[in-house]
Scaffold this active site. Sequence first.
Site, short mmCIF file in Angstrom:
data_model
loop_
_atom_site.label_atom_id
_atom_site.label_comp_id
_atom_site.label_asym_id
_atom_site.label_seq_id
_atom_site.Cartn_x
_atom_site.Cartn_y
_atom_site.Cartn_z
N GLU A 282 1.95 -8.26 11.78
CA GLU A 282 1.67 -7.97 10.38
C GLU A 282 2.98 -7.78 9.60
OE1 GLU A 282 -0.71 -4.45 10.08
OE2 GLU A 282 -1.13 -4.69 7.94
N ASP B 24 0.76 -1.25 0.00
CA ASP B 24 0.00 0.00 0.00
C ASP B 24 0.79 1.30 0.00
OD1 ASP B 24 -1.82 -2.01 0.31
OD2 ASP B 24 -2.96 -1.05 1.90
C1 GLC Z 1 -2.87 -3.79 4.44
C2 GLC Z 1 -1.93 -4.42 3.43
C3 GLC Z 1 -2.73 -5.19 2.38
C4 GLC Z 1 -3.63 -6.18 3.10
C5 GLC Z 1 -4.53 -5.47 4.11
C6 GLC Z 1 -5.35 -6.41 4.96
O1 GLC Z 1 -3.66 -2.82 3.84
O2 GLC Z 1 -1.13 -3.48 2.83
O3 GLC Z 1 -1.87 -5.86 1.51
O4 GLC Z 1 -4.42 -6.87 2.19
O5 GLC Z 1 -3.72 -4.74 5.00
O6 GLC Z 1 -4.52 -7.27 5.65
#
Ligand code: GLC
Length: 434
Positions: free
Chosen positions: A401, A170
């Site tokens: 994460e 992102d």
């Molecule tokens: C964040 C990450 C994305 C993922 C989302 C949900 O936005 O960048 O890749 O899908 O979280 O985990």
Amino acid sequence: MKEQLIKQAIAILNENFQEGGFTIPCKGLYPFQWKWDSGFIAIGQAHYDIEKAKTEIATLLDAQWENGFIPHIIFHNESDTYFPGADVHRSDLSPLASKKYKSTGMTQPPVTGFVLEEMYRIAEDKEDLLQYIATQIDKVYDNHAYFYTHRDVNNEGLAFIYHNWESGTDNSPIWDDIWKTMNPPDYTFERRDTTHVDASQRPTKREYDHYLNIIEIAKEHNYDDAKIAAHSPFLVLDPLFNAMLIKSNESLIKLYRLLGNTSKVAQLEAWQKKSIKGFNDKLWDDKLNAYVHYDLRKDAPIRFVTSSSFSAFYAGIPSQERADLLLQTMMGKFGGEELYLCASFDPNSDRFDPKKYWRGPVWINMNWILYNGLKRYGFNDVAQRVKEDSIALIEKNGFFEYFNPIKKVNETENVGYGGNNFSWSAALLIDLLK
Ligand code: GLC
């Protein structure tokens, strides 16, 4: 130890499983169903509860639009812990959107094809799983047809993304120069991510203004792809996104053959050939010896090396000769003794930040893709290191994460960042350990 970690991982996945038949990525921070998360989650679930894995993917595919598009978030429930929610995205603006589910009007990397193949590999009852695949596979095919029909503006076998959230990576520094070409309004909104996670690990307010601005432009055009291609300030060919498409093509071809249903195989093979050629012709950078992103607005490559550059291994895209060069680049830039594999952004760049989301930290899903890709080319030692590093980071810090790639820091502090009890970290660890 191994058994203990697997037990913990299963507990996390069960805890994040929701009544609607899907698994949230993380409590509080991500309270809905995300497209590529669901794929990785199903791979983990397949190891201990194949029915759950089947449900996860069936629920995702149930939200498909009339044109084959699969959204990046499906808003199954009303949750006010997330911004921007369904009322911002307004999928109903598109006449083709699902009437059953509210969703975003953007997508995420097309992992579902290879996820079905992984589920087949893991399942004990192959016959049963094949029957399940027969009920779902055409939806995945239609999704690929959507990409080749509506997202390949130059007819070169490569699908564009029109928003950084479509990339999955992102806030990568890759997008920084695109933001410089935009001047969005200073929107008024209340963020929710920074109530769950330290702001220093998340994007800035100004970055969010850009993200929202692209959505507003897409909404003005009712999520019409041709108009988005003409008007979006963000239009990029992403190596990770296209590698996932190519890997999934390959899986669909294999699975259709297993099903004895070959009517769509010739089309898939034609797409596949074109995509692999397009990928090698357009995204390979001779000076960096790596695959890079390509900015379609500027008609120029975005010349940085990221973990996305190496996702091509998994899809079998490079020749052996090119794969050797790509490995050298990876180990030269990302593989130093002082680092865990694999940072998400070039650690030598001044844009690298070891703590911030996709600007440097290690992500377990990228490591899983890398591990499998390196093995595909016989780079077994490096593959093993990627696997061990992934396990070590989770063992020491927990199922976070993302993680700081710098080993020295890891000795003295907890270096797991973002959400904790994160679903794909749990799911893919199960797969790596089994
Ligand atoms: C964040 C990450 C994305 C993922 C989302 C949900 O936005 O960048 O890749 O899908 O979280 O985990």
